[in-house]
Write an enzyme that holds these catalytic residues in place. Structure first.
Site: not given
Ligand code: NOJ
Length: 542
Positions: A211, A275
């Site tokens: 993430d 991500e």
């Molecule tokens: C990216 C995630 O996809 C999202 O849902 C989240 O709020 C943020 N990162 C924080 O972890």
């Protein structure tokens, strides 16, 4: 260490994800087995048949670790356990094993940039300035007049600093105040995550989606962020600030390489899917390292955020292919649990013909396609609930609940998601036909998606083959897969509003393997053809 849970498959394909179709499950919304209104791991086990039938190779679950759910699982309070809403560690082990028997690997979601404020590390850190856990987070004394240490703002639009009354210092958070940012300048934090990775990989988990990688490492000088400019993400432009120093520091890549060494020590190697929330595909390259020593896959936000128009899609796909290191492997997703929502709504306005075109695109580009649950049935975003009943309270450009609604399995209450009268998010009363209805209809979006995945398997050039765009009339996107001139596969999609005559010469000479209009399957083409608006073809050339 358990051996490879995926049986009956050459485990040697070193980077197995290059041939894979990945299916992203938002676990709270997929299938509820115990009737408490929340999706769970036993529910996923129950419905593995659907995934096997569809032909997916890996399942990525949004976070399943214990969390107070201020950000629905992205605020983790224990990195090596399962949230009781989802089941137990035994359920997780069973899922790894049962999915493995079907040739499906399990990928979990890891959140290394921040913890929950209820994580024992943060509790200890805030309780005592001399705690050994203090250095796990980023603390600074108040500035003049009690002001925050600098101008950084969080992704949710407030100051990225919250004053901790107890220890009288500010702590940093890139998202909610309940998500304190971890300090990756502390060697102990890196050691903790090394242990976390091994914990899950040892259980047979096939990889991690990581993430918010772009927020992992902050500039320790706390240099002020500059104003946003045209080249920044829509979020940065909306918030007026470019997140130049609050994250994205080059040291990030050092940690990714370390994780990759850990992942590569396993057989088969574990996937690291970052991500990487960046505005330009040019900024993805460093996350891939030399193509084999850093991330295996990186999230392509510019593709997801593109207009559904031939000219825009071609530009972002071509740019991706030209700027990534030649050994790197792209990832393509069109729907997400975040604000961008579902492609069937954003790109296709609920039109099933357009949705087939989107699936054709996603599943035939060179790279790994990431389906979000419901993409296979053309599921659209739910209608937004009034703010008072929303489950997601984060300040985002668009409410995120709408793309997290329960999966539509079968006609009836809650569309077969749960037996509870109170699903955690309302199951829309009506919507696209359910999985059961679409399974019974050979002409459905679901069968189209499945047939396409089966064709990928039968035609290796759709997975590993080279890709090049070919000239096409306005509104049409056309590309070739395979070695040029030796007969391969051509895809042509008309995303415009007018019918288009498509004469690609030898490239439209062959047989239609699959048409979004299924009546065209199997037709022979002699050199040119025409496409209706929102019609696409997959052609085997001779
Ligand atoms: C990216 C995630 O996809 C999202 O849902 C989240 O709020 C943020 N990162 C924080 O972890």
């Amino acid at each position: 260490m358990v051996s490879d849970p995926v049986q009956g498959r050459e485990a040697c394909a070193k980077e197995w994800w290059r041939d894979a179709v990945v299916y992203n499950i938002y676990p709270r919304s997929w299938r509820d087995a115990n009737g408490d209104g929340h999706g769970d791991l036993p529910g996923i086990i129950e419905r593995l048949d659907h995934l096997e039938w569809l032909g997916v190779d890996a399942v990525w679950l949004n976070p399943i670790m214990p969390s107070p759910n201020r950000d629905w699982g992205y605020d983790i309070a224990d990195y090596t356990a399962v949230h009781p809403d989802f089941g137990t560690m035994a359920d997780l082990d069973e899922l790894v094993e049962a999915a493995g028997r079907r040739g499906i690997r399990l990928v979990l979601d890891l959140v290394p940039s921040h913890t929950s404020d209820e994580h024992p590390w943060f509790r200890a850190a805030r309780s005592d300035r001399r705690s050994p856990y203090r250095e796990y987070y980023v603390w600074r004394p108040p500035g003049i007049g009690g002001a925050p240490p600098n101008n950084w703002i969080s992704y949710f639009g407030e100051s990225a600093w919250t004053l901790d009354e107890q220890s009288e210092e500010y702590y940093l958070h890139s998202f909610l105040p309940e998500q304190p940012k971890l300090n990756w300048w502390s060697a102990r934090v890196a050691e903790e995550f090394e242990r976390v990775l091994r914990f899950w990989f040892d259980r047979g988990v096939g990889g991690m989606r990581i993430d918010a990688l772009q927020t992992l490492v902050h500039n320790p000088e706390l240099t002020a962020n500059p104003p946003a400019s045209e080249r920044d993400t829509s979020l940065e432009r909306r918030l007026g600030q470019r997140f130049l120093h609050s994250g994205g520091q080059p040291e990030t890549h050092h940690f990714v390489r370390d994780w990759r060494r850990t992942a590569d020590a396993y057989e088969p190697t574990r996937l690291l899917f970052g991500e990487t929330w960046v505005s330009s595909v040019d900024d993805l390259s460093p996350y891939y390292g030399d193509g084999h020593d850093a991330l295996g896959l990186a999230w392509n936000l510019p593709f997801l955020s593109s207009d559904f128009a031939a000219i825009s899609l071609r530009a972002v796909v071509e740019r991706t292919m030209s700027v990534l290191p030649s050994a790197a492997w792209p990832a393509w997703a069109m729907s997400t649990h975040d604000g961008e929502g579902r492609a069937a709504t954003r790109w296709c306005q609920g039109d099933p013909a357009a949705t087939r075109c989107a699936l054709l695109l996603l599943l035939t580009l060179r790279g790994t396609p990431i389906l979000y649950y419901g993409d296979e049935i053309g599921m659209t975003d739910a209608t937004s609930q009034p703010a008072s009943v929303r489950r997601d309270t984060a300040e985002t450009a668009a409410p995120r609940d709408r793309s997290r609604a329960p999966m539509r399995w079968e006609p009836g209450p809650a569309a077969g998601f749960t037996s509870s009268a109170r699903p955690w998010l309302p199951a829309p009363a009506a919507g696209v036909p359910t999985v059961a209805e679409q399974r019974a209809d050979r002409d459905s979006v679901l069968w189209f998606c499945r047939d396409l995945i089966m064709l990928r398997r039968r035609h290796p050039e759709l997975m590993a083959g080279a890709m090049r765009f070919v000239p096409a009339p306005e509104g049409v996107l056309a590309w070739e897969r395979g070695d040029s001139g030796r007969g391969g596969v051509v895809v042509a999609v008309n995303l415009g509003d007018a019918p288009a005559a498509v004469g690609l010469g030898p490239l439209t000479k062959g047989q239609i393997l699959l048409g979004t209009d299924r009546r065209r399957d199997g037709q022979t083409l002699l050199g040119d053809t025409s496409l209706d608006p929102r019609e696409g073809l997959l052609i085997r050339t001779v």
